[in-house]
Structure formats: C-alpha cells, structure tokens
Design an enzyme around this catalytic site. Structure first.
Site, PDB file in Angstrom:
ATOM      1  N   ASP A  41     -53.274 -42.518  21.105  1.00  0.00           N
ATOM      2  CA  ASP A  41     -52.963 -41.369  20.263  1.00  0.00           C
ATOM      3  C   ASP A  41     -51.586 -41.581  19.618  1.00  0.00           C
ATOM      4  O   ASP A  41     -51.308 -42.654  19.097  1.00  0.00           O
ATOM      5  CB  ASP A  41     -53.040 -40.073  21.085  1.00  0.00           C
ATOM      6  CG  ASP A  41     -53.046 -38.818  20.229  1.00  0.00           C
ATOM      7  OD1 ASP A  41     -54.142 -38.379  19.836  1.00  0.00           O
ATOM      8  OD2 ASP A  41     -51.960 -38.284  19.950  1.00  0.00           O
ATOM      9  N   TYR A  65     -46.426 -33.531  14.035  1.00  0.00           N
ATOM     10  CA  TYR A  65     -47.365 -33.718  12.933  1.00  0.00           C
ATOM     11  C   TYR A  65     -46.680 -33.468  11.586  1.00  0.00           C
ATOM     12  O   TYR A  65     -46.970 -34.128  10.598  1.00  0.00           O
ATOM     13  CB  TYR A  65     -48.563 -32.775  13.100  1.00  0.00           C
ATOM     14  CG  TYR A  65     -49.497 -33.184  14.198  1.00  0.00           C
ATOM     15  CD1 TYR A  65     -50.687 -33.836  13.915  1.00  0.00           C
ATOM     16  CD2 TYR A  65     -49.190 -32.929  15.533  1.00  0.00           C
ATOM     17  CE1 TYR A  65     -51.557 -34.224  14.917  1.00  0.00           C
ATOM     18  CE2 TYR A  65     -50.051 -33.313  16.545  1.00  0.00           C
ATOM     19  CZ  TYR A  65     -51.225 -33.963  16.234  1.00  0.00           C
ATOM     20  OH  TYR A  65     -52.074 -34.354  17.230  1.00  0.00           O
ATOM     21  N   HIS A  76     -61.069 -40.801  24.083  1.00  0.00           N
ATOM     22  CA  HIS A  76     -59.733 -40.793  23.505  1.00  0.00           C
ATOM     23  C   HIS A  76     -58.623 -40.783  24.549  1.00  0.00           C
ATOM     24  O   HIS A  76     -57.568 -41.375  24.336  1.00  0.00           O
ATOM     25  CB  HIS A  76     -59.606 -39.571  22.603  1.00  0.00           C
ATOM     26  CG  HIS A  76     -58.341 -39.533  21.808  1.00  0.00           C
ATOM     27  ND1 HIS A  76     -58.066 -40.442  20.812  1.00  0.00           N
ATOM     28  CD2 HIS A  76     -57.272 -38.708  21.878  1.00  0.00           C
ATOM     29  CE1 HIS A  76     -56.878 -40.172  20.291  1.00  0.00           C
ATOM     30  NE2 HIS A  76     -56.374 -39.131  20.913  1.00  0.00           N
TER      31      HIS A  76
END
Length: 424
Positions: free
Chosen positions: A212, A350, A402
């Site tokens: 990630d 982000y 993930h």
C-alpha cells in the site's frame, strides 16, 4: 491508495521517474536538529476512553438498509451492525495492547515530528536489518504476525540465515506517531525520515519492505538509494507503464498487443480506478471527513470498504467464516485509529501525495516482488522486469490480498526471506 486524478495530483503519466527522482533529491534527508534521542514508549490507553468508545458504538444511529442484495452500494448494513455488536459486547482492546507492549516500542523525533516504531532484534547474530512500512487503513498492528517468523525463523520453519532485525514505524499522522501540523509530509518526506531512522539506529546495511502506501515509500527510499539500502521487497509493485496507466485512468481501453497477463492487470486497474471513492474524498477534502473523528461506527464502515476483495473477506469473517482476518483483527486496527484520533491526520497523506501509485518510479537497486491473487492488481512479470531492472525475485502466491502481512503472514514471511536471500 492515492487518487492520481485529483486536481492537486498529476497523472501517473506526467509524474515521470525523472521528476520523482528530482523531488527526492531536492528534499534531501531530514535535518537532525532535534538530536538523536530514542525514547522508550508504552501503550497505555485510559479505561475512560474505552468506556466512551463503547458508549458511542452503542448509541450509533443507523441508516436504512441498502436497496440491493450485494455490496455494490458499499458496506452492507448487516455487516457493519454485526461488527458493531462484536465491538461493544465481545471485543477487548487490552489484548492487542498487551501484544504491542510485549514488543520493544520507541519514539524518536525526526524532521520535527515524533516517529513511533517497534524495534525487534533477532537472537541470531547475523540477522539482516529490515524496515517494514505499512499503509492505509493500516498501522503497525498489520505486521505483528510476521514479527516471530522473521526475527526467529528457526521456530517458524526457516533457518538462522533467514533472520531479520525488524524496524516497524507508524507513518506520520498514523497510530502513535506525531500528527503533522504543516504540509509536505508526502511519501518522499516519509521515505527520508525512514532512511534517517535506520541511520539513527546504527544500521549501515539494511532492506525495506512495504505494501500500500508502504510500497510507495520503499520505492522512494530505493529511488534515493542511500548507501545502506541493499534492496526492497514489495507486495504492491509499481510497475505499470506510464502511458498505460494514463489511458486506464482516463477510462480508455488498454493498448493492443498485450500479453494475457498484462491484459488482466489492465482490467484490474481499470476496475479499481472506477471504485476509489474513499481516495477521492481523502485526496480532495480530508478535513471535511470530521464525522470520522466523532463516530466510531462511521469510521469503521469507511475503513473496511478499502477494496472489494478485502471487504468481502472481512464480511465473511464477520459472518463467522474463518478468513485471513478475524473480527478482532479488524477491530484492533480500527480501534487504534479511534483511540489515537488519527482518522483525519492519516487521510491527509492522500491530499499531500503528488506522485503516481501504480506506475514505474525509476528504481534501479535490487527489488523483490510478491504478487497476491486478491491484490488490487497482479503485477505481470514482464512489467516487473522492465520497471525493476535488478529484479531478484518474483513470485505469484496462491492466496492472499491487499493486507498480505496481516492476512497471510506465513506466505509473506516466506517471500521476504526469499527476496533478500541473495542480498545478505
């Protein structure tokens, strides 16, 4: 995952490897003006905070049930209600707190910010130092299951020559690390801080592993190529050719002439780009997500809706089916976010990110790639060989998604051992 389509983030095609490299070099290493003090840390959550958490979960106001029979509208009401019921009646934070405190925890100040990390040294004298980097919505809790297999391999089916000393930091704004109060804490700056951390610990030769955001961070570490970093391992490889990434982001069809493996990867990436609402929200207006600092149930629903495969796995687990993650696993991580009030500070990463996620970064040091079947996309070997010219290991796993270290710690531990075996 970052959303490269947002206005303040250039597309993967425009953020070239050269531009990324220039960004890494321009920012340089953190200034060690705070000294190199490393302070012991212990997790000690007041009981009143846990009582208040249960009260808020109990007082949750629920929406109407979704109007479809599947998860196409998001987290299903039955799933989040079952998870909340477990949270308020069966879940015990003190268990994971004890697991954390059973390991050596520390904090040190780097580049003006407190960085928390778990540091477990192997009993094997020739163990290799390894930094392990988590992402969103993750924490150091993700890596706890691989601590034993990597630091004490002889007790977990490996040999002493496979041993690692582990350094597992909490990302800035996450968990027990400090929350940035200024801008620019992006993956490049985090990479620089992690390089400084390994130097501060006295490690002159080490590896790095990540998934990630952690995969981006270790790519940035590799791009800077500090003298001590011998190679990286990634379970979320950034290998997509930039022109293909740009086409998929626009919604265009992939180019012709791709292999079956490459075509499948394009289909997976295209599907992901159509379902990144969480990344758009955090990448565009993270501060607007104030409700997640107020509602633990709202935070939980947001965090478990990361990607379809992970959500379906969690939903099955909540329904009582044995899966890679148990309801307690899931709640350990969500509760950490809640107790540390890091939903918004974590989301800002982000907004800060300006680079691509899936596409080639320009790494030239040795790289090991592990591909899990339920990852956001399965990196083709052909792309991996081009993106990482010193590819030392590539393997496709039979199970896992993930959150590989968390879901399939045995597989990931085996992969990390294999990936660094020729680099010791």
């Amino acid at each position: 995952m970052p959303n490269p389509s947002l206005p303040n983030q250039p597309s993967p095609a425009t953020a070239s490897a050269g531009a990324i490299a220039a960004n890494v070099l321009r920012k340089g290493k953190p200034k060690a003006t705070e000294g190199d003090a490393i302070r012991p840390f212990r997790v000690d959550i007041p009981e009143a905070d846990l009582v208040e958490l249960r009260r808020r979960v109990e007082a949750a106001r629920w929406p109407d049930r979704e109007t479809v029979r599947d998860s196409s509208q998001g987290v299903q009401l039955a799933t989040i209600q079952k998870l909340a019921q477990h949270w308020k009646t069966k879940y015990d934070w003190r268990k994971i707190e004890a697991k954390l405190n059973a390991l050596p925890n520390f904090i040190t100040t780097i580049d003006g910010l407190d960085i928390h990390f778990v540091h477990v040294r192997s009993k094997h004298e020739n163990a290799m130092p390894l930094l392990v980097a988590h992402g969103w919505p993750g924490s150091v809790i993700e890596q706890l299951k691989i601590v034993g297999p990597l630091t004490d391999p002889t007790a977990h089916g490996g040999s002493a020559s496979d041993a690692f000393h582990l350094v597992i930091p909490s990302m800035p704004g996450y968990g027990f690390s400090g929350k940035p109060t200024t801008t620019s804490w992006d993956p490049v700056r985090i990479a620089n801080a992690y390089i400084e951390l390994m130097k501060r610990l006295g490690y002159t030769r080490y590896g790095a592993q990540g998934g990630d955001w952690g995969a981006i961070v270790v790519d940035m570490m590799a791009l800077k190529a500090p003298s001590g970093l011998v190679g990286i391992h990634t379970n979320m490889a950034g290998v997509v050719p930039p022109e293909i990434d740009k086409a998929l982001l626009r919604g265009d069809p992939p180019p012709t002439g791709l292999s079956e493996e490459e075509q499948r990867a394009c289909e997976q990436i295209s599907s992901f780009y159509k379902h990144i609402g969480y990344a758009i929200l955090m990448g565009d207006r993270p501060q607007t997500l104030t409700g997640f600092a107020d509602s633990p149930v709202g935070l939980a629903a947001f965090m478990i809706d990361h990607d379809p495969a992970s959500y379906e796995m969690i939903a099955r687990s909540v329904d009582g089916q044995p899966e890679g993650l148990t309801p307690d696993d899931v709640l350990d991580n969500i509760t950490l976010f809640w107790l540390t009030n890091t939903a918004i500070s974590a989301a800002r990463l982000y907004w800060e990110n300006k680079g691509p996620f899936f596409s080639v970064k320009g790494v030239t040091i040795p790289v090991a790639v592990s591909v899990f079947p339920d990852e956001l996309y399965q990196a083709p070997k052909s792309w991996s060989e081009r993106a990482y010219p010193k590819l030392v290991h590539y393997n496709r796993l039979p199970k896992g998604g993930h959150f590989a270290a968390w879901e399939q710690p045995e597989f990931l531990s085996q992969e990390v051992r294999a990936g660094f075996r020729t680099l010791r």
